[in-house]
Design a protein around this motif. Structure first.
Motif, mmCIF file in Angstrom:
data_model
loop_
_atom_site.group_PDB
_atom_site.id
_atom_site.type_symbol
_atom_site.label_atom_id
_atom_site.label_comp_id
_atom_site.label_asym_id
_atom_site.label_seq_id
_atom_site.Cartn_x
_atom_site.Cartn_y
_atom_site.Cartn_z
ATOM 1 N N ILE B 55 21.286 8.735 12.020
ATOM 2 C CA ILE B 55 21.452 9.827 11.060
ATOM 3 C C ILE B 55 22.456 10.833 11.601
ATOM 4 O O ILE B 55 23.336 11.316 10.868
ATOM 5 N N GLY B 56 22.354 11.131 12.904
ATOM 6 C CA GLY B 56 23.294 12.065 13.517
ATOM 7 C C GLY B 56 24.724 11.589 13.355
ATOM 8 O O GLY B 56 25.609 12.356 12.962
ATOM 9 N N ILE B 57 24.937 10.295 13.625
ATOM 10 C CA ILE B 57 26.296 9.751 13.538
ATOM 11 C C ILE B 57 26.807 9.820 12.114
ATOM 12 O O ILE B 57 27.917 10.289 11.843
ATOM 13 N N VAL B 58 25.969 9.357 11.169
ATOM 14 C CA VAL B 58 26.425 9.308 9.777
ATOM 15 C C VAL B 58 26.738 10.708 9.273
ATOM 16 O O VAL B 58 27.794 10.943 8.678
ATOM 17 N N SER B 59 25.835 11.674 9.552
ATOM 18 C CA SER B 59 26.085 12.998 8.987
ATOM 19 C C SER B 59 27.274 13.670 9.670
ATOM 20 O O SER B 59 28.083 14.315 9.014
ATOM 21 N N SER B 60 27.416 13.471 10.996
ATOM 22 C CA SER B 60 28.551 14.102 11.671
ATOM 23 C C SER B 60 29.872 13.546 11.175
ATOM 24 O O SER B 60 30.891 14.233 11.221
ATOM 25 N N SER B 61 29.845 12.283 10.746
ATOM 26 C CA SER B 61 31.109 11.686 10.344
ATOM 27 C C SER B 61 31.646 12.330 9.074
ATOM 28 O O SER B 61 32.795 12.108 8.720
ATOM 29 N N PHE B 62 30.818 13.129 8.384
ATOM 30 C CA PHE B 62 31.307 13.826 7.183
ATOM 31 C C PHE B 62 31.671 15.273 7.478
ATOM 32 O O PHE B 62 32.084 15.988 6.582
ATOM 33 N N PHE B 63 31.471 15.723 8.723
ATOM 34 C CA PHE B 63 31.734 17.125 9.053
ATOM 35 C C PHE B 63 33.217 17.448 8.914
ATOM 36 O O PHE B 63 34.077 16.662 9.305
ATOM 37 N N SER B 64 33.490 18.610 8.375
ATOM 38 C CA SER B 64 34.868 19.108 8.440
ATOM 39 C C SER B 64 34.969 20.042 9.642
ATOM 40 O O SER B 64 33.972 20.321 10.302
ATOM 41 N N GLU B 65 36.181 20.515 9.909
ATOM 42 C CA GLU B 65 36.369 21.302 11.130
ATOM 43 C C GLU B 65 35.504 22.549 11.156
ATOM 44 O O GLU B 65 34.929 22.908 12.177
ATOM 45 N N GLU B 66 35.419 23.227 10.006
ATOM 46 C CA GLU B 66 34.642 24.473 10.013
ATOM 47 C C GLU B 66 33.161 24.188 10.271
ATOM 48 O O GLU B 66 32.466 25.010 10.870
ATOM 49 N N ASP B 67 32.684 23.015 9.840
ATOM 50 C CA ASP B 67 31.287 22.666 10.102
ATOM 51 C C ASP B 67 31.039 22.497 11.592
ATOM 52 O O ASP B 67 29.994 22.867 12.108
ATOM 53 N N VAL B 68 32.024 21.900 12.275
ATOM 54 C CA VAL B 68 31.858 21.660 13.708
ATOM 55 C C VAL B 68 31.742 22.979 14.457
ATOM 56 O O VAL B 68 30.909 23.134 15.344
ATOM 57 N N TYR B 69 32.570 23.960 14.081
ATOM 58 C CA TYR B 69 32.572 25.226 14.817
ATOM 59 C C TYR B 69 31.508 26.197 14.327
ATOM 60 O O TYR B 69 31.324 27.251 14.919
ATOM 61 N N ASN B 70 30.836 25.855 13.254
ATOM 62 C CA ASN B 70 29.810 26.746 12.731
ATOM 63 C C ASN B 70 28.450 26.349 13.302
ATOM 64 O O ASN B 70 27.920 25.292 12.975
ATOM 65 N N PRO B 71 27.862 27.169 14.173
ATOM 66 C CA PRO B 71 26.591 26.785 14.799
ATOM 67 C C PRO B 71 25.420 26.735 13.818
ATOM 68 O O PRO B 71 24.366 26.208 14.156
ATOM 69 N N MET B 72 25.596 27.285 12.622
ATOM 70 C CA MET B 72 24.495 27.260 11.657
ATOM 71 C C MET B 72 24.351 25.887 11.009
ATOM 72 O O MET B 72 23.330 25.589 10.399
ATOM 73 N N ILE B 285 45.122 15.225 17.718
ATOM 74 C CA ILE B 285 43.874 15.972 17.585
ATOM 75 C C ILE B 285 43.293 16.063 18.980
ATOM 76 O O ILE B 285 42.683 15.125 19.491
ATOM 77 N N LEU B 286 43.550 17.193 19.636
ATOM 78 C CA LEU B 286 43.274 17.265 21.070
ATOM 79 C C LEU B 286 41.859 17.740 21.370
ATOM 80 O O LEU B 286 41.370 17.551 22.472
ATOM 81 N N ASP B 287 41.208 18.367 20.419
ATOM 82 C CA ASP B 287 39.854 18.842 20.667
ATOM 83 C C ASP B 287 38.891 17.648 20.610
ATOM 84 O O ASP B 287 38.730 17.023 19.556
ATOM 85 N N PRO B 288 38.255 17.324 21.742
ATOM 86 C CA PRO B 288 37.381 16.145 21.729
ATOM 87 C C PRO B 288 36.218 16.281 20.754
ATOM 88 O O PRO B 288 35.710 15.276 20.263
ATOM 89 N N SER B 289 35.791 17.504 20.468
ATOM 90 C CA SER B 289 34.662 17.624 19.548
ATOM 91 C C SER B 289 35.078 17.289 18.117
ATOM 92 O O SER B 289 34.236 16.984 17.285
ATOM 93 N N ILE B 290 36.368 17.350 17.842
ATOM 94 C CA ILE B 290 36.834 16.891 16.533
ATOM 95 C C ILE B 290 37.120 15.398 16.582
ATOM 96 O O ILE B 290 36.718 14.638 15.709
ATOM 97 N N SER B 291 37.807 14.975 17.658
ATOM 98 C CA SER B 291 38.241 13.577 17.677
ATOM 99 C C SER B 291 37.057 12.623 17.767
ATOM 100 O O SER B 291 37.140 11.481 17.340
ATOM 101 N N GLN B 292 35.915 13.105 18.295
ATOM 102 C CA GLN B 292 34.781 12.185 18.350
ATOM 103 C C GLN B 292 34.207 11.914 16.960
ATOM 104 O O GLN B 292 33.555 10.896 16.743
ATOM 105 N N LEU B 293 34.468 12.807 16.026
ATOM 106 C CA LEU B 293 33.977 12.565 14.667
ATOM 107 C C LEU B 293 34.617 11.306 14.094
ATOM 108 O O LEU B 293 33.988 10.562 13.338
#
Lengths: 304, 328
Positions: B55-72, B285-293
């Motif tokens: 579930i984590g993988i599937v939902s993260s794969s739809f994250f946009s950049e603002e979702d990644v940086y938004n802790p909420m 895309i140098l930020d690993p937290s984005i590229s892992q998506l």
């Protein structure tokens, strides 16, 4: 006209049988038996590889590789003991867990097919490629940037183990048992994802037990506890052997010692030493299998 | 007044034995209820452990950049995007490689089915000299892991020359970095876990009644015809079991792919490993937290064919295992 030699019916049958297994027989001899002998041969030799010509020079070296592996090599002994130790810890847990789950899932209830499908999912997802890709992306993160998605990934293990260790430790639980249980909880995810095939095999085994056996037990007045130990368990025991062999082999194939011998052979080009690693670990695992299977087989009752 | 009447009724009730029955009934009901709750808790808990990474993988794969940086944001993205998938598909060369992978997997599975069922039938129904010893060899194949023989296998395909036949004609062959070694191994019953499949088929054929074959024999069918027309159609449960196992394992296999240096263009399970580097280097895309998506999206695309296959075959598969040879 040439006179044909007549074969008896049994001879004819055995000849047809041989043609049926012929492809495998050829493959086994050419690829498997020969390779096995070559591995033994390599492990007793020093091999110089010349990459340009693509060939190699083989000289007999006696026990040199084995001596080197145990007395000189830096990590071999440690990797060997951890790999074997992991197998010894994981396999009983996997067997118990999958037997338990099979017992739970065996009864009829709503949504059974869905649950069984979920339990088989780890077999589909248990690909080395996926694990490696995830590991790599985690390495890239290096824990510095904590993105939301990384938290999601590690969310399932978010329980503070130290608290429980302290609690049970102060209750006076023996350290050995405590460590084993703590280890088991730490490995819970691994164990669950490694049990998919075993659960299915156990469910199949439970379905194969004749209902009349349970009826007899009921008429004789056996309690549920007695029925399990006197009927279910003995009938499942042969399949415990099947699962045991399967689990040990799979666990072994994924253990660190395999990686070590792989890298020794293909990265360091040390064919002799790598073969010795492979041979030693295989022998130890086979020894464990023979002992354990022999131990269980003595206590197994075969219905047929 | 009332109390005495109740007492009398209770005494009558007890005397007729109704009380005992209803107590028993209640206690068994209670037991079943308890067991049901227990089972529910266990199943839900373990399903969670299994499903949560997925579930984590599937939902993260739809994250946009603002979702990644938004802790909420947790699991449900506020601005879902398909961008991860389009780029992952592009950089993986998904359709092309997937076509090759499926071709490779399915053809190998078909060969496995033909060869292992044949060998299993041979072991199950015919007597020939050294049969027990040979079947012992099948078990050895299951037990001894492939890595024990990997080096000789590698070498024998680096210069493929069985019995010196090819070099006799002056042909030099290096079969590595192509899928050919895998096809040869599978064709000769030594492919990925072939021993296990032979074992499954053997157990299943042994369980079939001999009368079927005798009837076929009396009707004038030879052994090959009997095998093709009579035995195989009866072996559907085993066939489904072996098909699912073989498809899944072959698809996920990286060991043989690495050993025989099979190219990334044929095995998607190998090309997924270089996806993140490709994304980082080619798309900057140098930020690993984005590229892992993108890796997550790639993984979803990787397991998708298997999930579809499993959903289609699922019901038959579990029944198949129950009826097929794994359980003697």
């Amino acid at each position: 006209m040439k006179k044909k030699k007549r074969l008896t019916l049994t001879q004819k049958r055995s000849l047809t049988g041989l043609t049926f297994i012929l492809p495998w027989l050829i493959g086994f001899i050419i690829f498997y038996l020969r390779s096995l002998i070559m591995t033994v041969d390599f492990s007793f030799s020093t091999i110089e590889v010349n990459p340009q010509a693509g060939g190699y020079n083989q000289t007999f070296a006696g026990w040199e590789n084995f001596r080197y592996a145990f007395q000189v090599h830096g990590t071999f002994k440690q990797v060997l003991t951890t790999s074997i130790g992991d197998i010894l810890i994981d396999v009983p847990l996997i067997i118990f867990f999958s037997l338990f789950m099979a017992l739970v899932l065996n009864r009829k209830f709503r949504g059974r097919t869905l649950v069984r499908a979920i339990f088989f999912l780890p077999v589909i997802m248990n690909s080395e490629a996926i694990t490696a890709a995830l590991d790599y992306s985690r390495q890239q993160l290096m824990g510095g940037l904590t993105a939301a998605s990384a938290e999601v990934m590690e969310g399932s293990g978010g329980m503070s183990l130290d608290y429980y260790i302290d609690m049970f430790g102060s209750l006076g639980m023996p350290d050995m048992i405590l460590e084993y249980i703590v280890g088991a909880i730490g490995r819970l995810t691994d164990i669950i994802s490694a049990s998919g095939v075993q659960i299915i095999i156990f469910i199949a085994a439970l379905q194969a037990i004749a209902p009349s056996m349970y009826e007899v037990a009921k008429i004789e007045g056996a309690t549920g506890y007695e029925t399990f130990w006197k009927v279910t368990f003995p009938m499942v025991l042969p399949h415990i052997i099947t699962n045991l062999v399967y689990t040990v082999v799979i666990n072994f194939a994924e253990s660190e010692i395999v990686t070590l011998s792989y890298s020794t052979i293909f990265s360091e080009n040390n064919y002799g030493l790598g073969s010795a690693f492979a041979l030693i670990s295989t022998l130890i695992v086979c020894l464990i299998l023979v002992i354990v299977v022999g131990f269980i087989q003595k206590r197994t009752f075969y219905y047929n | 007044m009332n109390l005495s009447r109740y007492k009398a009724e209770y005494a009558e009730y007890k005397a007729t034995g109704q009380l005992n029955n209803s107590i028993k009934k209640w206690s068994t009901n209670g037991k079943n209820l308890l067991f049901g709750i227990f089972r529910l808790v266990i199943i839900v808990g373990i399903s969670y452990v299994i499903l949560s990474p997925l579930i984590g993988i599937v939902s993260s794969s739809f994250f946009s950049e603002e979702d990644v940086y938004n802790p909420m944001v947790y699991l449900l993205p506020t601005a879902p995007t398909l961008e991860r998938y389009t780029k992952a598909i592009l950089r993986l060369d998904y359709w092309n490689i997937m076509k090759n992978t499926l071709l490779y997997t399915v053809s190998l599975t078909l060969i496995q089915l033909v060869v292992t069922s044949m060998v299993g039938y041979g072991f199950a129904r015919f007597d020939f000299p050294f049969k027990k010893l040979l079947f012992g060899c099948v078990v050895i194949m299951i037990v001894i892991p492939t890595h024990t023989v990997m080096l000789p296998l590698y070498m024998s395909f680096a210069t493929f020359d069985p019995f010196g036949i090819l070099s006799h004609f002056g042909v030099e062959t290096n079969l590595l970095s192509s899928p050919v070694p895998m096809y040869i191994l599978t064709l000769f019953g030594c492919g990925l876990r072939s021993g296990l499949y032979i074992y499954i088929f053997n157990q299943f054929f042994r369980g079939l009644p001999k009368e079927i074959e005798e009837a076929a024999f009396v009707d004038g069918a030879g052994p090959w015809r009997t095998y093709l027309r009579v035995m195989l159609p009866n072996a559907v449960p085993s066939i489904i079991t072996v098909t699912v196992f073989s498809l899944v394992w072959q698809y996920n296999d990286t060991f043989y792919g690495k050993l025989f240096l099979i190219s990334d263009d044929i095995l998607i399970s190998k090309s997924i490993l270089s996806l993140q580097d490709n994304i980082t280097n080619l798309d900057k895309i140098l930020d690993p937290s984005i590229s892992q998506l993108y890796v997550y999206a790639g993984i979803v695309m990787l397991i998708l064919p298997l999930v579809i296959m499993y959903v289609l075959l699922q019901r038959h598969f579990i029944e198949g295992v129950e009826r097929s040879g794994i359980v003697g």
